[in-house]
Design a protein around this motif. Structure first.
Motif, PDB file in Angstrom:
ATOM      1  N   THR A 193      50.981  -4.803 -12.339  1.00 16.82           N
ATOM      2  CA  THR A 193      51.488  -3.830 -11.368  1.00 16.82           C
ATOM      3  C   THR A 193      50.385  -2.996 -10.725  1.00 16.82           C
ATOM      4  OG1 THR A 193      53.449  -3.665 -12.787  1.00 16.82           O
ATOM      5  CG2 THR A 193      53.218  -2.028 -11.044  1.00 16.82           C
ATOM      6  N   ASN A 194      49.428  -2.564 -11.534  1.00 19.73           N
ATOM      7  CA  ASN A 194      48.421  -1.611 -11.042  1.00 19.73           C
ATOM      8  C   ASN A 194      47.025  -2.216 -10.952  1.00 19.73           C
ATOM      9  OD1 ASN A 194      50.068   0.991 -10.898  1.00 19.73           O
ATOM     10  ND2 ASN A 194      50.503   0.286 -12.978  1.00 19.73           N
ATOM     11  N   SER A 204      57.158  -2.830 -11.847  1.00 24.53           N
ATOM     12  CA  SER A 204      57.477  -1.821 -10.839  1.00 24.53           C
ATOM     13  C   SER A 204      56.781  -0.522 -11.221  1.00 24.53           C
ATOM     14  CB  SER A 204      58.991  -1.593 -10.778  1.00 24.53           C
ATOM     15  OG  SER A 204      59.450  -1.077 -12.024  1.00 24.53           O
ATOM     16  N   LYS A 205      56.866   0.470 -10.343  1.00 27.93           N
ATOM     17  CA  LYS A 205      56.273   1.762 -10.646  1.00 27.93           C
ATOM     18  C   LYS A 205      56.928   2.376 -11.886  1.00 27.93           C
ATOM     19  CE  LYS A 205      55.025   6.178  -8.518  1.00 27.93           C
ATOM     20  NZ  LYS A 205      55.079   7.012  -7.281  1.00 27.93           N
ATOM     21  N   HIS A 207      58.513   0.621 -14.318  1.00 27.31           N
ATOM     22  CA  HIS A 207      58.233  -0.219 -15.484  1.00 27.31           C
ATOM     23  C   HIS A 207      57.043  -1.129 -15.168  1.00 27.31           C
ATOM     24  CE1 HIS A 207      61.746   0.978 -17.787  1.00 27.31           C
ATOM     25  NE2 HIS A 207      62.488   0.830 -16.698  1.00 27.31           N
ATOM     26  N   PRO A 208      55.820  -0.599 -15.261  1.00 32.19           N
ATOM     27  CA  PRO A 208      54.639  -1.433 -14.980  1.00 32.19           C
ATOM     28  C   PRO A 208      54.529  -2.574 -15.995  1.00 32.19           C
ATOM     29  CG  PRO A 208      54.071   0.918 -15.090  1.00 32.19           C
ATOM     30  CD  PRO A 208      55.449   0.786 -15.639  1.00 32.19           C
ATOM     31  N   VAL A 209      54.111  -3.745 -15.514  1.00 35.76           N
ATOM     32  CA  VAL A 209      53.917  -4.911 -16.369  1.00 35.76           C
ATOM     33  C   VAL A 209      52.495  -5.435 -16.166  1.00 35.76           C
ATOM     34  CG1 VAL A 209      54.600  -7.300 -16.846  1.00 35.76           C
ATOM     35  CG2 VAL A 209      56.340  -5.573 -16.351  1.00 35.76           C
ATOM     36  N   HIS A 210      51.787  -5.627 -17.266  1.00 33.33           N
ATOM     37  CA  HIS A 210      50.441  -6.185 -17.231  1.00 33.33           C
ATOM     38  C   HIS A 210      50.294  -7.215 -18.343  1.00 33.33           C
ATOM     39  CE1 HIS A 210      50.124  -2.230 -15.262  1.00 33.33           C
ATOM     40  NE2 HIS A 210      49.223  -2.826 -14.489  1.00 33.33           N
ATOM     41  N   VAL A 211      49.526  -8.256 -18.083  1.00 28.66           N
ATOM     42  CA  VAL A 211      49.265  -9.290 -19.082  1.00 28.66           C
ATOM     43  C   VAL A 211      47.831  -9.792 -18.919  1.00 28.66           C
ATOM     44  CG1 VAL A 211      51.639 -10.106 -19.402  1.00 28.66           C
ATOM     45  CG2 VAL A 211      50.243 -11.066 -17.552  1.00 28.66           C
ATOM     46  N   GLU A 294      59.372   3.869 -25.114  1.00 25.72           N
ATOM     47  CA  GLU A 294      60.054   2.847 -24.325  1.00 25.72           C
ATOM     48  C   GLU A 294      59.116   2.197 -23.309  1.00 25.72           C
ATOM     49  OE1 GLU A 294      63.075   1.616 -24.875  1.00 25.72           O
ATOM     50  OE2 GLU A 294      63.065   2.933 -26.624  1.00 25.72           O
ATOM     51  N   LYS A 295      57.992   2.859 -23.032  1.00 21.30           N
ATOM     52  CA  LYS A 295      57.029   2.310 -22.077  1.00 21.30           C
ATOM     53  C   LYS A 295      56.059   1.322 -22.727  1.00 21.30           C
ATOM     54  CE  LYS A 295      57.073   6.228 -18.854  1.00 21.30           C
ATOM     55  NZ  LYS A 295      56.257   7.259 -18.159  1.00 21.30           N
ATOM     56  N   ASP A 296      56.094   1.204 -24.044  1.00 18.38           N
ATOM     57  CA  ASP A 296      55.201   0.297 -24.754  1.00 18.38           C
ATOM     58  C   ASP A 296      55.549  -1.150 -24.387  1.00 18.38           C
ATOM     59  OD1 ASP A 296      53.264  -0.025 -27.265  1.00 18.38           O
ATOM     60  OD2 ASP A 296      54.887  -1.490 -27.452  1.00 18.38           O
ATOM     61  N   LEU A 297      54.570  -1.901 -23.880  1.00 20.59           N
ATOM     62  CA  LEU A 297      54.836  -3.256 -23.407  1.00 20.59           C
ATOM     63  C   LEU A 297      55.248  -4.204 -24.526  1.00 20.59           C
ATOM     64  CD1 LEU A 297      52.219  -4.113 -20.627  1.00 20.59           C
ATOM     65  CD2 LEU A 297      54.696  -3.988 -20.418  1.00 20.59           C
TER      66      LEU A 297
END
Length: 319
Positions: A193-194, A204-205, A207-211, A294-297
């Motif tokens: 996301t960022n 999304s802003k 719920h950012p998702v990174h891998v 809840e924000k922990d991926l």
């Protein structure tokens, strides 16, 4: 599939390049464009480019897994760049100046290390032709500058959040938690996301998702020959060509690449090839802290463990 080359330095173009006096398609503030000629780079030919493994070039930020404080750790790319005064002096001599002082370069954290294959003189790393010294810094989970890097690792159980091809089906992607010890000395691309304007549309802003994507893991199954016009047509006409570029991994460890911008083609594109492939979530739930926010991926992906999505862009954490 064999483990492919580690990205420690800037990768040269598979073709010889030339500079044109026109605005860059890659960098908004750059008033020149580096484009490919039709002549194959002699380095690529000497390394057996026509037998090399072609893989998708992923648009993110480069990372590295190696030891820090005795444990496997994720490191972020940080090139040591010259100060403004030193940069002017270096450019005057076209970076051929042989004497470099530590104070010629901007400060970096004490934990910074130079990348592999950086030349050293008198015990000091020597900058490349751009005046930079490629290097790495460990990702501290308390450092806000690297918060998106930190979101894809859990040091307490020693795992990283990885996107890769499924072991039994190369057309299927999977998101898995992988022990950092299994990623040692590998380089990977952080996407999400960022990062770099999010060309793959992840999260999304709210719920950012990174891998992390290991370099070389996304093999191009129907790669075109290394010939200018055929590559140009492949990028324009083939669905598999809707990628940022290609990185070839030669048998001797040499890496060479082609970027769409080398061919004066647009990037990003609307429908990336990465988003044509289904993805399944396979999480080891022991890597998830039940008390995490809840924000922990890791917690978010554990909540959708086993689910299949049409593409990574469609991953949703909300019920």
């Amino acid at each position: 599939m064999r483990r492919l080359g580690s990205v420690q330095q800037k990768i040269p173009c598979v073709f010889l390049t030339e500079v044109r006096n026109e605005p860059s398609r890659k960098r908004d503030c750059q008033q020149f464009q580096v484009v490919a000629t039709e002549k194959v780079n002699p380095t690529a030919l000497a390394s057996g480019i026509h037998c090399a493994e072609a893989t998708e070039k992923i648009d993110g930020t480069c990372c590295y897994v190696t030891t820090f404080k005795g444990e496997p750790y994720l490191w972020a790319r940080l090139d040591r760049k010259p100060t403004k005064q030193a940069d002017k002096r270096f450019k005057k001599y076209q970076y051929s100046q042989k004497t470099f002082k530590d104070e010629d370069f901007r400060e970096v954290p004490e934990s910074w290390i130079a990348a592999h294959r950086v030349k050293h003189e008198n015990g000091h790393p020597v900058p490349d032709e751009h005046g930079h010294i490629p290097g790495w810094v460990p990702v501290d989970q308390t450092n806000k500058q690297y918060c998106w890097h930190a979101s894809v690792v859990n040091y307490s159980v020693g795992v990283g959040l990885v996107l890769k091809t499924h072991v039994d089906d190369e057309g299927l992607l999977e998101i898995v938690s992988v022990p950092l010890a299994d990623l040692m000395e590998q380089t990977l691309e952080l996407i999400g996301t960022n990062v770099n304007g999010n060309p793959y549309g992840l999260g999304s802003k709210k719920h950012p998702v990174h891998v992390l994507v290991p370099h070389g893991v996304l093999r191009i199954r129907n790669a075109p020959p290394v010939e200018f016009q055929q590559l140009f047509s492949w990028f324009q006409e083939c669905q598999e060509g809707r990628v940022e570029g290609i990185v070839w991994h030669c048998d001797d460890g040499t890496l060479v690449k082609i970027h769409r911008h080398h061919l004066s083609l647009k990037w990003p594109v609307g429908d990336t090839f990465l988003n044509t492939r289904p993805v399944v979530v396979h999480m080891d739930e022991t890597t998830c802290d039940p008390d995490a926010s809840e924000k922990d991926l890791f917690k978010s992906f554990s909540n959708i463990n086993g689910q299949l999505f049409s593409c990574i862009q469609d991953i949703q954490f909300e019920p």
